[in-house]
Motif scaffolding. Structure first.
Motif, PDB file in Angstrom:
ATOM      1  N   THR A  52       0.879  -1.169   0.000  1.00 30.67           N
ATOM      2  CA  THR A  52       0.000   0.000   0.000  1.00 30.67           C
ATOM      3  C   THR A  52       0.917   1.219   0.000  1.00 30.67           C
ATOM      4  N   LEU A  53       0.865   1.984  -1.073  1.00 30.90           N
ATOM      5  CA  LEU A  53       1.698   3.175  -1.172  1.00 30.90           C
ATOM      6  C   LEU A  53       1.074   4.283  -0.332  1.00 30.90           C
ATOM      7  N   ARG A  54       1.794   4.746   0.661  1.00 27.85           N
ATOM      8  CA  ARG A  54       1.312   5.830   1.529  1.00 27.85           C
ATOM      9  C   ARG A  54       2.046   7.109   1.148  1.00 27.85           C
ATOM     10  N   ILE A  55       1.290   8.093   0.723  1.00 21.49           N
ATOM     11  CA  ILE A  55       1.858   9.317   0.174  1.00 21.49           C
ATOM     12  C   ILE A  55       1.432  10.495   1.033  1.00 21.49           C
ATOM     13  N   ASP A  56       2.409  11.190   1.575  1.00 26.46           N
ATOM     14  CA  ASP A  56       2.161  12.300   2.495  1.00 26.46           C
ATOM     15  C   ASP A  56       2.231  13.623   1.745  1.00 26.46           C
ATOM     16  N   LEU A  57       1.163  14.394   1.843  1.00 28.96           N
ATOM     17  CA  LEU A  57       1.126  15.715   1.210  1.00 28.96           C
ATOM     18  C   LEU A  57       1.228  16.838   2.239  1.00 28.96           C
ATOM     19  N   GLY A  58       1.703  16.520   3.418  1.00 27.73           N
ATOM     20  CA  GLY A  58       1.857  17.548   4.444  1.00 27.73           C
ATOM     21  C   GLY A  58       0.527  18.081   4.910  1.00 27.73           C
ATOM     22  N   ASP A  59       0.399  19.395   4.916  1.00 26.73           N
ATOM     23  CA  ASP A  59      -0.836  20.034   5.382  1.00 26.73           C
ATOM     24  C   ASP A  59      -2.045  19.666   4.530  1.00 26.73           C
ATOM     25  N   ALA A  60      -1.789  19.221   3.292  1.00 22.71           N
ATOM     26  CA  ALA A  60      -2.895  18.869   2.393  1.00 22.71           C
ATOM     27  C   ALA A  60      -3.419  17.463   2.652  1.00 22.71           C
ATOM     28  N   GLY A  61      -2.810  16.759   3.614  1.00 18.02           N
ATOM     29  CA  GLY A  61      -3.282  15.419   3.949  1.00 18.02           C
ATOM     30  C   GLY A  61      -2.425  14.338   3.326  1.00 18.02           C
ATOM     31  N   GLY A  62      -3.009  13.198   3.084  1.00 16.99           N
ATOM     32  CA  GLY A  62      -2.264  12.086   2.520  1.00 16.99           C
ATOM     33  C   GLY A  62      -3.155  11.159   1.730  1.00 16.99           C
ATOM     34  N   TYR A  63      -2.516  10.239   1.016  1.00 14.45           N
ATOM     35  CA  TYR A  63      -3.229   9.299   0.179  1.00 14.45           C
ATOM     36  C   TYR A  63      -2.662   7.908   0.385  1.00 14.45           C
ATOM     37  N   GLU A  64      -3.510   6.916   0.157  1.00 15.52           N
ATOM     38  CA  GLU A  64      -3.067   5.537   0.132  1.00 15.52           C
ATOM     39  C   GLU A  64      -3.483   4.919  -1.200  1.00 15.52           C
ATOM     40  N   VAL A  65      -2.510   4.334  -1.887  1.00 16.37           N
ATOM     41  CA  VAL A  65      -2.781   3.613  -3.129  1.00 16.37           C
ATOM     42  C   VAL A  65      -2.632   2.135  -2.796  1.00 16.37           C
ATOM     43  N   SER A  66      -3.767   1.434  -2.724  1.00 16.13           N
ATOM     44  CA  SER A  66      -3.754   0.048  -2.270  1.00 16.13           C
ATOM     45  C   SER A  66      -3.906  -0.929  -3.435  1.00 16.13           C
ATOM     46  N   ASP A  67      -3.769  -2.211  -3.096  1.00 13.68           N
ATOM     47  CA  ASP A  67      -3.952  -3.292  -4.068  1.00 13.68           C
ATOM     48  C   ASP A  67      -2.988  -3.201  -5.243  1.00 13.68           C
ATOM     49  N   VAL A  68      -1.760  -2.782  -4.968  1.00 13.71           N
ATOM     50  CA  VAL A  68      -0.753  -2.757  -6.020  1.00 13.71           C
ATOM     51  C   VAL A  68       0.418  -3.646  -5.627  1.00 13.71           C
ATOM     52  N   LEU A  69       1.158  -4.046  -6.641  1.00 13.24           N
ATOM     53  CA  LEU A  69       2.399  -4.786  -6.458  1.00 13.24           C
ATOM     54  C   LEU A  69       3.537  -3.912  -6.967  1.00 13.24           C
ATOM     55  N   THR A  70       4.688  -4.031  -6.347  1.00 13.93           N
ATOM     56  CA  THR A  70       5.885  -3.344  -6.837  1.00 13.93           C
ATOM     57  C   THR A  70       7.035  -4.339  -6.843  1.00 13.93           C
ATOM     58  N   ILE A  71       8.088  -3.991  -7.549  1.00 12.36           N
ATOM     59  CA  ILE A  71       9.302  -4.808  -7.518  1.00 12.36           C
ATOM     60  C   ILE A  71       9.956  -4.643  -6.152  1.00 12.36           C
ATOM     61  N   ASP A  72      10.179  -5.749  -5.466  1.00  5.66           N
ATOM     62  CA  ASP A  72      10.801  -5.752  -4.140  1.00  5.66           C
ATOM     63  C   ASP A  72      12.314  -5.590  -4.314  1.00  5.66           C
ATOM     64  N   GLN A  73      12.829  -4.410  -3.951  1.00  4.81           N
ATOM     65  CA  GLN A  73      14.242  -4.129  -4.184  1.00  4.81           C
ATOM     66  C   GLN A  73      15.151  -5.047  -3.374  1.00  4.81           C
ATOM     67  N   ALA A  74      14.717  -5.428  -2.168  1.00  5.58           N
ATOM     68  CA  ALA A  74      15.528  -6.342  -1.360  1.00  5.58           C
ATOM     69  C   ALA A  74      15.607  -7.708  -2.022  1.00  5.58           C
ATOM     70  N   ALA A  75      14.483  -8.193  -2.532  1.00  9.29           N
ATOM     71  CA  ALA A  75      14.473  -9.487  -3.223  1.00  9.29           C
ATOM     72  C   ALA A  75      15.286  -9.417  -4.510  1.00  9.29           C
ATOM     73  N   LEU A  76      15.235  -8.261  -5.177  1.00  9.59           N
ATOM     74  CA  LEU A  76      16.007  -8.072  -6.408  1.00  9.59           C
ATOM     75  C   LEU A  76      17.504  -8.151  -6.107  1.00  9.59           C
ATOM     76  N   ALA A  77      17.908  -7.494  -5.030  1.00  3.20           N
ATOM     77  CA  ALA A  77      19.332  -7.498  -4.657  1.00  3.20           C
ATOM     78  C   ALA A  77      19.801  -8.876  -4.194  1.00  3.20           C
ATOM     79  N   ALA A  78      18.870  -9.684  -3.689  1.00  4.54           N
ATOM     80  CA  ALA A  78      19.240 -10.986  -3.137  1.00  4.54           C
ATOM     81  C   ALA A  78      19.233 -12.102  -4.179  1.00  4.54           C
ATOM     82  N   LEU A  79      18.867 -11.807  -5.404  1.00  7.96           N
ATOM     83  CA  LEU A  79      18.851 -12.847  -6.439  1.00  7.96           C
ATOM     84  C   LEU A  79      20.222 -13.474  -6.614  1.00  7.96           C
TER      85      LEU A  79
END
Length: 233
Positions: free
Chosen positions: A166-193
């Motif tokens: 869940t991407l949590r995006i902070d806009l400061g005084d304007a509040g924040g957003y959550e972008v859910s139900d997404v997948l991203t490339i796991d950088q730790a898993a990528l480095a561990a290949l």
């Protein structure tokens, strides 16, 4: 929608406008892209993934934080150098002709088709005009990408590179957003290949594509900047 095959004789004078907007599907905060587009896309836009109800994984560029929001549109034009082939195709589609060859069809009900200020599709003395060449390239990319994207994304998933977040995006005084139900490339898993998995992904070019998708998430900062400007206005 009425799609019919283009004819360089009957449609010799046909012009089509290059325009973007809600009526043409550009007002979306997520638009699909193909893995072959990652190199261009990652320079400007965040790349995320979603799993459909049938289990297939598709790649998308994240364009906004609210549904129906594309922060990279200015009127009827994109502000980015990269535009997904899904949108670059305009009111056109690829189909199979009677002889089995690929043919370009146009949606004649689309308001961009047949306007006087549009771009020509054919040259005066025959052959495709530059705009139709551009459209053919986008359609070919989509057709070829559709044949390979499922296997590519499944390979990344099998290698443990795709992580639900869940991407949590902070806009400061304007509040924040959550972008859910997404997948991203796991950088730790990528480095561990390592071993055979690393060698296979490197050999078929998927390691580089995964690295570009992971790096693209740095573009979320640009989304925050554009959203902050919009909210301030």
């Amino acid at each position: 929608m009425t799609f019919t095959t283009l004819d360089n004789v009957d449609d010799a004078e046909l012009r089509v406008a290059v325009r973007a907007g809600a009526a043409f599907g550009d007002h979306a905060n997520l638009l699909p892209i193909m893995p072959i587009e990652f190199e261009e896309a990652q320079r400007e836009l965040p790349i995320v993934f979603r799993r459909s109800e049938d289990g297939d994984i598709r790649a998308y560029v994240l364009l906004g934080l609210d549904r129906g929001e594309n922060l990279f549109l200015d009127g009827d034009r994109w502000t980015t150098r990269f535009v997904p082939a899904f949108q670059r195709r305009g009111p056109f589609a690829l189909a199979r002709g009677a002889d089995g060859d690929a043919v370009v069809q146009v949606n004649r009900d689309d308001p961009r088709v047949g306007v006087a200020d549009g771009l020509p599709l054919f040259r005066d003395h025959g052959g495709d005009a530059p705009y139709l060449e551009h459209v053919r390239a986008a359609l070919t990319l989509l057709a070829e990408g559709a044949q390979s994207e499922r296997a590519i994304h499944a390979d990344w998933a099998a290698a443990g590179l795709l992580r639900g977040v869940t991407l949590r995006i902070d806009l400061g005084d304007a509040g924040g957003y959550e972008v859910s139900d997404v997948l991203t490339i796991d950088q730790a898993a990528l480095a561990a290949l390592s071993g055979a998995t690393l060698e296979r992904l490197h050999a078929n070019g998927l390691l580089r594509a995964a690295t570009m998708a992971a790096a693209s998430l740095g573009n979320i900062e640009r989304l925050v900047e554009l959203k902050t400007i919009k909210e301030g206005a």
